[in-house]
Design an enzyme around this catalytic site. Structure first.
Site, short mmCIF file in Angstrom:
data_model
loop_
_atom_site.label_atom_id
_atom_site.label_comp_id
_atom_site.label_asym_id
_atom_site.label_seq_id
_atom_site.Cartn_x
_atom_site.Cartn_y
_atom_site.Cartn_z
N MET A 81 -11.05 -6.59 5.81
CA MET A 81 -10.34 -5.58 6.56
C MET A 81 -9.80 -6.11 7.88
O MET A 81 -10.65 -6.56 8.68
CB MET A 81 -10.93 -4.20 6.67
N HIS A 111 -1.01 -1.33 -4.24
CA HIS A 111 -2.65 -0.87 -3.54
C HIS A 111 -2.60 0.65 -3.31
O HIS A 111 -1.81 1.20 -2.79
CB HIS A 111 -2.60 -1.79 -2.31
N ASP A 148 -6.05 -6.51 4.44
CA ASP A 148 -5.72 -5.42 4.70
C ASP A 148 -5.51 -4.86 5.73
O ASP A 148 -6.70 -4.64 6.49
CB ASP A 148 -6.28 -4.51 3.37
N GLY A 149 -4.53 -4.34 6.34
CA GLY A 149 -4.44 -3.63 7.75
C GLY A 149 -3.52 -4.64 8.68
O GLY A 149 -3.84 -5.75 8.89
N HIS A 155 -8.33 0.68 -3.73
CA HIS A 155 -9.28 0.23 -2.70
C HIS A 155 -9.81 1.49 -2.12
O HIS A 155 -9.47 2.72 -1.66
CB HIS A 155 -8.25 -0.19 -1.53
N GLY A 173 1.39 -1.92 3.98
CA GLY A 173 1.88 -0.68 3.86
C GLY A 173 3.12 -0.40 4.72
O GLY A 173 4.25 -0.37 4.22
N SER A 174 2.91 -0.32 5.83
CA SER A 174 4.25 0.32 6.69
C SER A 174 5.04 -0.92 6.55
O SER A 174 6.30 -0.68 6.60
CB SER A 174 3.79 0.60 8.17
N SER A 192 0.72 -1.25 -0.19
CA SER A 192 0.03 -0.04 0.07
C SER A 192 1.02 1.40 -0.06
O SER A 192 1.53 1.46 0.79
CB SER A 192 -0.89 0.11 1.33
N MET A 222 -12.12 3.82 -0.16
CA MET A 222 -13.02 3.91 1.08
C MET A 222 -13.68 5.33 1.24
O MET A 222 -13.20 6.20 1.48
CB MET A 222 -11.73 3.93 2.34
N MET A 247 -9.30 7.73 -0.13
CA MET A 247 -10.32 7.91 1.42
C MET A 247 -10.77 9.30 0.85
O MET A 247 -10.34 10.27 0.61
CB MET A 247 -9.61 8.21 2.37
N ASP A 280 -5.05 3.21 -1.82
CA ASP A 280 -6.09 3.77 -0.82
C ASP A 280 -6.62 5.11 -1.31
O ASP A 280 -6.22 6.13 -0.87
CB ASP A 280 -5.71 3.67 0.46
N GLY A 322 -8.95 3.26 7.34
CA GLY A 322 -8.61 4.78 7.55
C GLY A 322 -7.19 5.13 7.67
O GLY A 322 -6.77 6.24 7.29
N PHE A 323 -6.36 4.17 8.42
CA PHE A 323 -5.10 4.68 8.70
C PHE A 323 -4.08 3.35 8.50
O PHE A 323 -4.59 2.18 8.89
CB PHE A 323 -4.98 5.43 10.18
N GLY A 324 -2.75 3.69 8.24
CA GLY A 324 -1.83 2.74 8.01
C GLY A 324 -1.38 2.51 9.48
O GLY A 324 -1.45 3.30 10.51
N GLY A 325 -0.59 1.53 9.59
CA GLY A 325 0.30 1.40 10.89
C GLY A 325 -0.64 0.99 12.24
O GLY A 325 0.18 0.83 13.23
C1 DX5 Z 1 -6.14 1.23 5.90
C2 DX5 Z 1 -5.70 0.87 4.35
C3 DX5 Z 1 -4.74 0.17 4.19
C4 DX5 Z 1 -3.37 0.62 5.02
C5 DX5 Z 1 -2.59 -0.36 5.55
O1 DX5 Z 1 -7.42 1.67 5.85
O2 DX5 Z 1 -6.74 0.45 3.52
O3 DX5 Z 1 -4.40 -0.08 2.96
O4 DX5 Z 1 -2.29 1.50 4.18
O5 DX5 Z 1 -1.66 -0.05 6.39
P1 DX5 Z 1 -0.36 -1.11 7.25
O6 DX5 Z 1 -0.27 -2.33 6.46
O7 DX5 Z 1 0.37 -0.29 7.61
O8 DX5 Z 1 -1.71 -1.60 8.39
ZN ZN Z 2 -6.28 -0.47 1.73
#
Ligand code: DX5
Ligand code: ZN
Length: 221
Positions: free
Chosen positions: A135, A31, A173-174, A64, A195-196, A8, A66, A35, A33, A140-143
């Site tokens: 999910m 990927h 994802d997540g 993706h 992502g992270s 991501s 959102m 939003m 995202d 909404g957020f990475g990490g």
């Molecule tokens: C969160 C996103 C993810 C996000 C995952 O809502 O849909 O794609 O980037 O990030 P990580 O892998 O850091 O949890």
């Molecule tokens: Zn995503």
């Protein structure tokens, strides 16, 4: 298909997206995202940016969404050339019509479920989609930390797909990392968004290879 890794770019440097996409040239997908600050409390990027990402990316794009009202906005991402377009079940008004439209435009169609959304009301959609995104964090957020409570839903989704005889991918994802990817693969996921875990690594290619190796070994147990 065996397993696929879809890093991501949410955790990438948004001011250097072309270079950041080339860091993950060994991945199966990138990927992206999208939003809208309504469906989730965060705002990222939209169609004009994704159109350019599709043009410069060395790997196919996995969008993706959102966002609210995907019925209106999702087809534009397929028209832009995204290989896969995933919308949220909670937001779609006519998911069958939308999935058919995405496929007609040449994209793979995906339906996503938040962690607390059960899969059972959507099992009749399996014949209309190419992928179900479970999910494994609140979108909404990475990490964020991987939610183990989603594993039974991944298993039920994979079992329903196996029973249907359809070739539908299961994406997670997540919170996917070298610590958690095997659990998700063992439960039946075959497409892994990270992502992270990927962009936080000094060697993204090595991290992608490690995730793929762990997922491959655990998938289909
Ligand atoms: C969160 C996103 C993810 C996000 C995952 O809502 O849909 O794609 O980037 O990030 P990580 O892998 O850091 O949890
Ligand atoms: Zn995503």
């Amino acid at each position: 298909m065996d397993v696929a890794i879809s890093p991501s770019i949410l955790s990438a440097d948004f001011t250097n997206l072309e270079a950041e996409l080339h860091r993950i040239a060994d991945a199966d997908f990138a990927h992206v995202d999208v939003m809208d600050n309504h469906f989730v409390p965060n705002l990222t990027l939209g169609l004009p940016v994704v159109e350019r990402i599709v043009q410069v990316s060395p790997v196919p794009i996995d969008v993706h969404l959102m966002i609210e009202d995907p019925d209106r906005w999702a087809p534009g991402y397929a028209e832009a050339g995204a290989a896969s377009v995933t919308f949220h079940a909670e937001a779609a008004r006519a998911p069958v019509r939308l999935a058919r439209e995405l496929r007609r435009l040449g994209a793979r169609a995906g339906v996503a479920l938040r962690p607390a959304t059960p899969v059972e009301p959507y099992l009749d959609l399996l014949a209309e989609v190419d992928m179900v995104l479970i999910m494994t964090v609140e979108p909404g957020f990475g990490g964020q930390a991987f939610i183990d409570g989603t594993l039974p839903k991944i298993r039920r989704t994979r079992a329903a797909i196996a029973a249907s005889g359809l070739d539908v991918w299961v994406q997670v994802d997540g919170g996917v990392s070298t610590e958690t990817v095997e659990r998700a693969a063992d439960a039946g996921a075959n497409v892994f968004v990270a992502g992270s875990a990927v962009y936080g690594s000094d060697d993204a290619a090595a991290r992608i290879a490690e995730l793929r190796r762990l997922a491959s070994a655990a998938h289909g147990h």
